[in-house]
Design a protein around this motif. Structure first.
Motif, short mmCIF file in Angstrom:
data_model
loop_
_atom_site.label_atom_id
_atom_site.label_comp_id
_atom_site.label_asym_id
_atom_site.label_seq_id
_atom_site.Cartn_x
_atom_site.Cartn_y
_atom_site.Cartn_z
N LEU A 127 -16.69 -10.67 -7.39
CA LEU A 127 -16.81 -9.04 -7.31
C LEU A 127 -17.54 -8.60 -8.43
CD1 LEU A 127 -12.79 -8.60 -7.16
CD2 LEU A 127 -14.41 -8.47 -5.24
N SER A 128 -18.04 -7.24 -8.53
CA SER A 128 -18.95 -6.58 -9.35
C SER A 128 -18.16 -6.20 -10.46
CB SER A 128 -19.54 -5.55 -8.89
OG SER A 128 -18.43 -4.37 -8.67
N ALA A 129 -18.87 -5.98 -11.54
CA ALA A 129 -18.01 -5.58 -12.83
C ALA A 129 -17.20 -4.39 -12.70
CB ALA A 129 -19.08 -5.45 -14.13
N LYS A 130 -17.87 -3.36 -11.88
CA LYS A 130 -17.13 -2.20 -11.59
C LYS A 130 -15.97 -2.26 -10.86
CE LYS A 130 -17.60 2.19 -9.12
NZ LYS A 130 -18.26 2.82 -8.08
N GLU A 131 -15.98 -3.34 -9.85
CA GLU A 131 -14.71 -3.65 -9.06
C GLU A 131 -13.79 -4.38 -9.90
OE1 GLU A 131 -16.92 -4.23 -4.66
OE2 GLU A 131 -17.09 -5.75 -6.14
N ARG A 132 -14.21 -5.15 -10.62
CA ARG A 132 -13.03 -5.57 -11.51
C ARG A 132 -12.64 -4.68 -12.40
NH1 ARG A 132 -16.03 -11.11 -13.40
NH2 ARG A 132 -14.27 -11.33 -14.61
N LEU A 133 -13.04 -3.69 -13.03
CA LEU A 133 -12.47 -2.71 -13.91
C LEU A 133 -11.59 -1.90 -13.08
CD1 LEU A 133 -12.64 -1.19 -16.57
CD2 LEU A 133 -14.24 0.35 -15.47
N ILE A 134 -11.81 -1.67 -11.75
CA ILE A 134 -11.08 -0.97 -10.85
C ILE A 134 -9.78 -1.80 -10.81
CG2 ILE A 134 -10.39 -0.23 -8.43
CD1 ILE A 134 -13.57 0.55 -8.37
N LEU A 135 -9.97 -3.03 -10.65
CA LEU A 135 -8.85 -3.85 -10.36
C LEU A 135 -7.56 -3.89 -11.87
CD1 LEU A 135 -9.77 -7.58 -9.00
CD2 LEU A 135 -8.28 -5.66 -8.09
N GLU A 136 -8.52 -3.78 -12.83
CA GLU A 136 -7.72 -3.78 -14.15
C GLU A 136 -7.03 -2.59 -14.17
OE1 GLU A 136 -7.21 -6.04 -16.64
OE2 GLU A 136 -7.81 -7.55 -15.44
N SER A 137 -7.78 -1.30 -13.98
CA SER A 137 -7.29 -0.01 -14.11
C SER A 137 -6.12 0.28 -13.27
CB SER A 137 -8.45 1.13 -13.60
OG SER A 137 -9.27 1.07 -14.67
N ALA A 138 -6.06 -0.43 -11.99
CA ALA A 138 -4.81 -0.35 -11.15
C ALA A 138 -3.86 -1.13 -11.79
CB ALA A 138 -5.27 -0.96 -9.86
#
Lengths: 585, 459
Positions: free
Chosen positions: A481-492
């Motif tokens: 996953l891209s960094a942005k996608e992983r940030l989404i995971l973390e925020s969720a």
């Protein structure tokens, strides 16, 4: 009265002959003990009776007394803080008279006849009043002013009305009606199976706030709305119901424990006098009526219990209050229906339930609503209904769940996978829905915050995206996953753990105001936005996730209900990212 | 004397139909004399002006239509009780089985019992230390609770139940304690295991046993748990004792109920079990509890074997809806050689929150418990992921969780059958394991407790 007698006994079903003249749903008394029953079928002069008490020791030839009246509840001052069984017998009085176990054939008035109430008239002699108009008030508890209303058949001109101390059976007013002089007492009776009249029904447009973040923010219930909480055992249905009974901002709570555990009722009874209403600081019991027909109490009375509760709830709604009725659990009520139907040898529908199951459920929920009450002052009131459903094995294709979902507008899906991870309330954010979000949008905008609905939308979107991304991560690994996608995971994850997860037993976390919910969600999403920006500016994901302020976010739920601390978190997020940009963290 | 009827018209399965009766009441106790002069007992299930349907406890084998004599006894089934009942063994219908004399009854109690008035109930809040970490630490039992063991065939539920009976105590108290044991349809070997275990630990002197074994009449099983609970009510609420009731195996009980229902040609609910199974089970389980102003209590541990380990099977499912949680045994842990094989994730104790915390166990108990659940769940998820993608693909954090969950199973859950851990020991093991995980990850624990109990590993 004709001489009716028992000809057959099979569990809670008794058949009597010699009942010509009896009407459907009339109340009868059986045998020497006078066990209370209700006629549910008539075949020539034979009546099929469901009996609300254990029938052991009853046999053929015993007398049956027809009362000619439908099963009714008593309504008047003295209802609040009471605990009743399924047919409105006061369990606390029974206990003081009969001991610790419920015995049979007890006949007691539901409302105390001796107690004197201070009646304060609000109308004067000579005034014209219509049905439903408020004649006067009684301060029942510090939280509830009990309104004495003109009965449905007593509209006319007040001939006499006088304040003072009265018992419920004394006449407080006389009204000259078209049909003659009517005496008004504070007590009235109403058949439990008949809906109480209203002037007009309205669309629900105000949220019923509950202090539960996942409910208020993501899946709100409107005042006057209906909700259903299905879930397998152990998923926290009862805790959700109890939390609603404790914290929802209704003025009156009617809690129907229908075929559930005795210890849960004990919990309500012991904790309600101690829990304080967050708005007034008074004990919650002062606005609550409890109907308790636990699973080991007679099964037919369980069938009646939800109607008893509903009629009492409607009565308070008629006074102009916002009332919430909780029924835990409607599956047990449906099973009682099934048991009686089976004994009558009716042709079964799905899973052995009678064919009329769905229509009975629809009828029940339809008694909820936001209304204009009877009476010339056109007061508004609402009756919200929240029903727990306990489907076998958590299987949502169960006929009771399906029939309920057809009529309710809010669905809070409890998920035992979440419960196993101790994510409480275990309400699945992907399956649940609320059809009231649109109705209450303008209310939230005016009363909470301009951008509340937008934040909600964004949070839902993040959770949705998370589900998809996790699916991908499961297949090909997180690194892809891209960094942005992983940030989404973390925020969720932050939304799930720091916002949706709520501990009902933590003194601070158990209730969250709408304002605090808004500020919490705003901070979480603010971190997300700032994080995205930092990534765009070339910072690494690791440096964003290593920010100390994340721990502050995770502890937000324990911060007291005031703006300063919560706004502080928001500012700290700004500060942290500023430092990050300047290379200090 | 009682009127005798020779008017049996039909015998269907466990049911007997008697015609031309007079003054028979619903629920009445019935005595049936066979042609050979043997006595059997039964109860009236349905009565109308012409006929009564009688359920025969000892089964209908050997009964005939012409010569069976039926007497209606004018009362329902009762159990005679007195202090002497403690230390005795009875059969499934309440007759002495240990060679001892009949009990000289001080009181005859109806075995169907009356429901406890919800207003009279006191909320269970006294923590029972069982000495088993996976129960005390994760799913604590409290006095007056009903907490079933959900097991499967071949799992060591009997050993766990015996261990609980042996070790259970309330912290800091010395009180009158008794065990009532009801066996429905279990084998001689299983029953004997309990009897021997009770005997070896001296528990037999304060136990009452009601045994209906696999080769004894199935219909008798309907009465056995009710006898046990009636006895427990007497001990708890009249003799002020703390009673632990163990009922094995509820599955056989439900099957007996199904047999009667089928013989009556009732409309079946799920899997052929009668629609009133919930109500019927509740009428027994709900007899557990505490009463305001009474010293004694009834704590109930029913054991049931789930057919095919399926917890959505009606017996397990309905039990779970009535009881206050469940202790779930896991075949996977059992195969790994872990005793007790308690799977804490699907297990639950609903009453734990009032029984733990400062002054009862320790202030941090609730937070630790929630945190371990969350970590173990995440560790198990990581394990699944590692199975698909290989361990190398896990993030560093997930590897820590994986390590945690393995250590949890072998150090926290696993213990010997005779190891009675104190709850403080259990919590300390919990903290030792939690230190595997970085502090910022422990979101379920209040900061003050983290400050007090969590310190870095290498310090």
């Amino acid at each position: 009265m004709s001489q009716a007698k028992v000809i057959r006994v099979a569990g809670p079903l008794v058949v009597a002959s010699g009942c010509s003249g009896a009407k459907m749903y009339d109340m009868v008394k059986i045998g020497q003990l006078g066990l209370i029953g209700e006629i549910i079928e008539l075949r020539e002069d034979q009546a099929f009776i469901q009996v609300y008490e254990d029938t052991t020791g009853i046999g053929p030839e015993e007398p049956v007394r027809l009362t000619g009246k439908p099963l009714s509840v008593e309504l008047g001052p003295g209802l609040i803080s009471s605990i009743y069984d399924g047919i409105q017998r006061p369990l606390d009085v029974i206990r003081s008279r009969e001991g610790n176990f419920v015995t049979r054939g007890i006949e007691l008035p539901a409302i105390n006849r001796e107690k004197k109430w201070d009646f304060i008239p609000v109308r004067k002699k000579g005034e014209a009043v219509a049905a439903g108009d408020i004649l006067g008030e009684v301060e029942e508890t510090a939280l509830v002013r009990h309104k004495i209303m003109v009965p449905d058949d007593a509209g006319g001109r007040i001939k006499e009305i006088k304040g003072g101390k009265y018992t419920v059976e004394e006449v407080v007013a006389r009204i000259e009606t078209a049909a003659g002089l009517k005496e008004v007492r504070m007590i009235q009776t109403w058949s439990i199976r008949k809906q109480r009249n209203v002037n007009k029904r309205l669309m629900p447009d105000e949220p019923l706030t509950t202090g539960q973040r996942v409910l208020d923010t993501l899946f709100p219930l409107a005042k006057g709305g209906t909700a259903c909480v299905p879930g397998p055992f152990g998923s926290g249905k009862t805790v959700v119901q109890h939390q609603l009974a404790k914290w929802s901002d209704a003025q009156i709570i009617v809690f129907v424990a229908c075929g559930e555990r005795g210890n849960e009722v004990a919990d309500l009874l012991l904790s309600f006098p101690e829990l304080k209403d967050p708005r007034t600081g008074r004990p919650l019991l002062e606005r609550t009526v409890i109907i308790a027909n636990t699973s080991n109490m007679p099964v037919a009375a369980r069938e009646a219990s939800i109607y008893t509760g509903m009629t009492i709830a409607e009565y308070f709604r008629d006074m102009g209050y916002s009332v919430a009725l909780m029924a835990d659990s409607s599956s047990r009520w449906a099973e009682a229906l099934r048991e009686i139907s089976g004994r009558m040898e009716e042709m079964p529908g799905e899973e052995g339930y009678p064919a009329y199951l769905a229509s009975r459920i629809a009828e029940f929920y339809e008694r909820a609503g936001k209304v204009i009450c009877l009476g010339s002052d056109e007061r508004h009131a609402a009756l919200s209904v929240i029903g727990a459903v306990s489907p076998p094995g958590g299987d949502l294709s169960d006929p009771v769940v399906q029939a309920t979902l057809k009529v309710v507008k809010v669905f809070w899906a409890l998920d035992d996978r979440l419960a196993n991870m101790r994510h409480f309330p275990a309400i699945n954010w992907l399956l649940s829905y609320s059809l009231y979000s649109e109705n209450i949008k303008s209310f939230l905008k005016n009363k909470v915050a301009e951008d509340f609905s937008d934040l909600r939308q964004e949070a839902m979107l993040l959770l949705e995206e998370e589900a998809e991304l996790r699916e991908i991560a499961r297949l090909v690994g997180v690194e892809s996953l891209s960094a942005k996608e992983r940030l989404i995971l973390e925020s969720a994850r932050s939304i799930r753990e720091d916002f949706l997860h709520q501990n009902a037993f933590h003194p601070q976390d158990t209730y969250t105001s709408m304002r605090k919910q808004y500020l919490m969600l705003r901070s979480i999403l603010h971190f997300h936005h700032q994080g995205l920006r930092a990534l765009e500016e070339g910072r690494t994901l690791e440096s964003v996730l290593a920010l100390k302020v994340r721990e502050r976010i995770s502890q937000m739920k324990y911060i007291a209900e005031e703006d300063a601390g919560l706004l502080g978190v928001y500012l700290e997020i700004d500060g942290s990212f500023k430092n990050l940009r300047e290379g200090q963290e | 004397m009682y009127k005798e009827y020779l008017t049996v018209s039909n015998i269907v399965g466990p049911l007997l139909i008697v015609e031309k009766i007079r003054e028979v009441k619903y629920g009445e106790l019935v005595e049936i004399e066979t042609a050979a002069g043997l006595l059997r007992r039964g109860t009236v299930l349905d009565v109308s002006t012409e006929r009564a349907v009688v359920q025969v406890f000892e089964g209908t084998v050997g009964l005939d239509v012409d010569r069976s004599r039926v007497r209606f006894l004018g009362r329902s089934q009762t159990l005679g009780v007195s202090e002497e009942i403690i230390g005795r063994v009875f059969d499934g219908s309440g007759r002495p089985k240990d060679g001892g004399p009949q009990i000289i009854a001080k009181k005859q109690l109806e075995i169907s019992g009356n429901p406890i008035n919800p207003d009279a109930r006191d909320y269970p809040s006294e923590f029972i230390e069982t000495g088993i970490s996976s129960i005390d630490g994760m799913n604590p039992l409290v006095r007056g609770q009903k907490l079933p063991l959900f097991s499967g065939s071949g799992l060591p539920h009997a050993r766990i139940a015996a261990q609980i009976a042996r070790q259970a105590k309330v912290l800091g108290k010395k009180e009158k304690f008794a065990v009532v044991f009801g066996a429905m349809g279990i084998t001689f070997e299983e029953a004997n295991f309990f009897i021997e275990d009770f005997r070896n630990t001296g528990a037999l002197e304060r136990a009452v046993l009601f045994l209906n074994l696999a080769n004894e009449p199935p219909i008798e099983r309907i009465a056995t748990p009710r006898l046990a609970l009636t006895c427990a009510e007497y001990l708890a609420f009249e003799l002020d004792m703390h009673v632990l009731v163990i009922l094995v195996d509820m599955t056989f009980y439900a099957e007996a109920l199904r047999e009667i229902s089928a013989a009556r040609k009732e409309i079946p609910g799920r899997r052929g079990y009668p629609g009133y199974l919930y109500t019927d089970l509740a009428s027994m389980y709900e007899r557990a509890g505490r009463i305001k102003g009474k010293t004694g209590s009834i704590t109930l541990i029913p054991i049931l074997t789930m057919p095919e380990d399926d917890k959505t099977h009606p017996i397990a499912d309905l039990t779970g809806y009535i009881t206050e949680g469940q202790i779930m045994l896991s075949r996977e842990l059992h195969r790994k050689g872990i005793y007790p094989p308690i799977d804490v994730l699907p297990s639950l104790s609903r009453l734990k929150d009032k029984g733990i915390g400062a002054g009862k166990t320790r202030e941090d108990h609730a937070d630790v418990l929630n945190q371990i659940f969350a970590c173990y769940a995440r560790g198990k998820e990581a394990r699944e992921l590692a199975l698909i993608l290989g361990e190398a693909s896990l993030s560093d954090l997930d590897k820590l969780y994986l390590e945690f969950s393995d250590a949890f199973e072998t150090e926290f859950v696993r213990q010997s059958e005779f190891d009675a851990r104190s709850v403080i020991e259990t919590l300390e093991i919990g903290w030792r394991l939690l230190r595997l995980i970085p502090r910022a990850e422990l979101k379920r624990i209040r900061l003050e407790y983290l400050d007090r109990y969590y310190y870095e590993r290498n310090k």
